[in-house]
Write an enzyme that holds these catalytic residues in place. Sequence first.
Site, PDB file in Angstrom:
ATOM      1  N   ARG A 137       7.822   1.558   4.652  1.00 18.10           N
ATOM      2  CA  ARG A 137       7.845   2.730   3.760  1.00 18.10           C
ATOM      3  C   ARG A 137       6.537   3.484   3.945  1.00 18.10           C
ATOM      4  O   ARG A 137       5.623   3.402   3.139  1.00 18.10           O
ATOM      5  CB  ARG A 137       8.026   2.261   2.314  1.00 18.10           C
ATOM      6  CG  ARG A 137       8.441   3.329   1.348  1.00 18.10           C
ATOM      7  CD  ARG A 137       7.443   3.450   0.198  1.00 18.10           C
ATOM      8  NE  ARG A 137       6.193   4.050   0.630  1.00 18.10           N
ATOM      9  CZ  ARG A 137       5.027   3.924   0.002  1.00 18.10           C
ATOM     10  NH1 ARG A 137       4.909   3.196  -1.061  1.00 18.10           N
ATOM     11  NH2 ARG A 137       3.929   4.523   0.451  1.00 18.10           N
ATOM     12  N   ASP A 159      -2.325  -1.243  -2.512  1.00 15.68           N
ATOM     13  CA  ASP A 159      -2.844   0.101  -2.743  1.00 15.68           C
ATOM     14  C   ASP A 159      -1.809   1.004  -3.405  1.00 15.68           C
ATOM     15  O   ASP A 159      -2.146   1.846  -4.234  1.00 15.68           O
ATOM     16  CB  ASP A 159      -3.245   0.667  -1.374  1.00 15.68           C
ATOM     17  CG  ASP A 159      -4.022   1.950  -1.473  1.00 15.68           C
ATOM     18  OD1 ASP A 159      -4.771   2.102  -2.453  1.00 15.68           O
ATOM     19  OD2 ASP A 159      -3.893   2.789  -0.565  1.00 15.68           O
ATOM     20  N   ASP A 160      -0.553   0.835  -3.024  1.00 15.68           N
ATOM     21  CA  ASP A 160       0.495   1.727  -3.537  1.00 15.68           C
ATOM     22  C   ASP A 160       0.850   1.400  -4.981  1.00 15.68           C
ATOM     23  O   ASP A 160       1.232   2.281  -5.741  1.00 15.68           O
ATOM     24  CB  ASP A 160       1.738   1.631  -2.647  1.00 15.68           C
ATOM     25  CG  ASP A 160       1.381   1.948  -1.214  1.00 15.68           C
ATOM     26  OD1 ASP A 160       0.952   3.077  -0.953  1.00 15.68           O
ATOM     27  OD2 ASP A 160       1.467   1.039  -0.361  1.00 15.68           O
TER      28      ASP A 160
HETATM   29  O1  LIG Z   1      -1.682   7.302   1.872  1.00 14.50           O
HETATM   30  C1  LIG Z   1      -1.707   8.069   0.900  1.00 14.50           C
HETATM   31  O2  LIG Z   1      -2.014   9.253   0.957  1.00 14.50           O
HETATM   32  C2  LIG Z   1      -1.369   7.523  -0.462  1.00 14.50           C
HETATM   33  C3  LIG Z   1      -0.518   6.337  -0.332  1.00 14.50           C
HETATM   34  O3  LIG Z   1      -0.976   5.218  -0.307  1.00 14.50           O
HETATM   35  C4  LIG Z   1       0.915   6.544  -0.078  1.00 14.50           C
HETATM   36  O4  LIG Z   1       1.424   7.652  -0.255  1.00 14.50           O
HETATM   37  O5  LIG Z   1       1.551   5.574   0.327  1.00 14.50           O
HETATM   38 MG   LIG Z   2       0.295   3.903   0.768  1.00 16.23          MG
END
Ligand SMILES: O=C([O-])CC(=O)C(=O)O
Ligand SMILES: [Mg+2]
Length: 641
Positions: free
Chosen positions: A242, A355-356
Amino acid sequence: MLSARTASPAASLWKRGGGAGARGDGCTSCLEVRRRAAAVAVRAAQPKRVEAVAMESAAETAEVAAEKEVAAAGGGVEDKYGEDRATEELPVTPWAFSVASGYTLLRDPHHNKGLAFTERERDAHYLRGLLPPGVVSQDLQVKKIMHNLRQYKVPLQRYVAMMDLQERNERLFYKLLIDNVEELLPVVYTPTVGEACQKYGSIFRRPQGLYVSLRDKGKVLDVLRNWPERNIQVIVVTDGERILGLGDLGCQGMGIPVGKLSLYTALGGVRPSACLPITIDVGTNNEQLLNDEFYIGLRQRRATGEEYHELMEEFMDAVKQIYGEKVLIQFEDFANHNAFDLLAKYSKSHLVFNDDIQGTASVVLAGLLSSLKVVGGTLAEHTYLFLGAGEAGTGIAELIALEISKQTNAPIEECRKKVWLVDSKGLIVNSRKDSLQPFKKSWAHEHEPVTTLLDAIESIKPTVLIGTSGVGRAFTKEVVEAMASFNERPVIFSLSNPTSHSECTAEEAYNWTQGRAVFASGSPFDPVEHNGKIHVPGQANNAYIFPGFGLGVVISGAIRVHEDMLLAASETLAAQATQENFDKGSIFPPFTNIRKISALIAASVAAKAYELGLATRLPRPRDLEKYAESCMYTPVYRSYR
Ligand SMILES: O=C([O-])CC(=O)C(=O)O
Ligand SMILES: [Mg+2]
């Protein structure tokens, strides 16, 4: 013992040290020398790598020497964190080494300075004639490359040029990024990195991270051992299922860990050599990629179930075995059906951070805390409605509930009732509970079924609307106008990435609310003029959080991530938004201040880790902010005298 070997005909003997590592004095530089010597000895156990090691260790020694110089001149010595761990873990052995020089040095991105090599360095390192006679400063190099980058009209060309620079001259790459962060973030990060992943096969030049594929099952430890650096502090890993809001990009998701880690260095000051981007390739269900002749990954559909989890388990075990338990593993852009399970499973045994789920939650909570200064009220007095109930949606929802619970002492179950989520089937309500995925269940509140977002808005009357759906333009004119009809200052966050997947544009948010919206987005939007007023939309992107968060974890030697550390990061970021930012329409401070902000976030995260008894770096530094700053990598060239 590693014997000095000439790495190329032009290699020179730099320095020789019998038993330097055995000396018992405890100065930082000596510790560093011992650590590196020990690392060299360990690497030397791999016979076929001796030549590369000799070059690398010797070239690193130039850094050590420069560090000594800086220290002697009274300056701070960077890269302090991590040394103790390495010295603790690795045996100390006598050593000797040589340095890469001449042609080899020019092709070593960690040490190359291009035209910035001084006359003396050119003499000392066999560079005469290999460079044109002009000598330029690093600042002039930055100026020239920015000038060249601006000539490119196509964002992907800028991305490729930046990747080339990173491969050619690492310090210049980071100097460019740090000095021009607002301009270059959209190039190395969202939105351009999304397009880069889609076309990764075509633009692929050199591998920038480690690929662990199903074919490596049973040999993952060996794969990790092939990576040339030993002292890894942060890993960003994806399985590519994803990527942003773009879906399954398989092995080509590698652009994301590479991009995230370049921000760890540029924004958070973690040394580039301590960062390791990894892609787990278990196949892809993206037919277009499977049929693309330039696709770089395994040509098979995704492995699932036991096969998938066995590979992940082998990977997680191997990481711990090689790098110890203090390496931060950041999960990035996994699909919902794996992300929650992986986080829950490995947060008990590893230092993991998603992070997500967690990074996005932390930045959005910060955005909400500072929005309150504009719209009034407390967090508990607002009502939140999400479009999208995946990692970001439920992650943010939970952190909001936790913060409300912390502020009001109300039980978390009560606080969750302030937050509503809409998924592809409509409002998440009690009658749907049995058919909901586990991570959605705690958001199934008592309410009659509602199928559309607009109806949910009319019924719930939220004060805050947050888009985490991955569906571009899902906040239609009717939706935004509905929010503006009963809110003086509707808070509207369109968080999906990249820009094409944002739920609405900044311009739409301001136009459809007569300029009243408090707006933020995941990917950047240019300032918008509405009725003569310029609005500068804030970017609610986890890039505000993860670099400082990771730095805080690293400098404290934390062994687990705790949700209170995320709340601390949010509160620190929120406190950085000023009235001047609000007057311009942004609820976030500009990215130009990000290194200072990262140091502050690192200090508050580290302080929380100490408070919770999760920090292992003892004694606790008295001034954590100063300590964080002193640990941050700076990209100015070292002198190789
Ligand atoms: O990467 C980015 O800009 C923010 C993030 O983690 C995502 O959208 O999966
Ligand atoms: Mg991300």
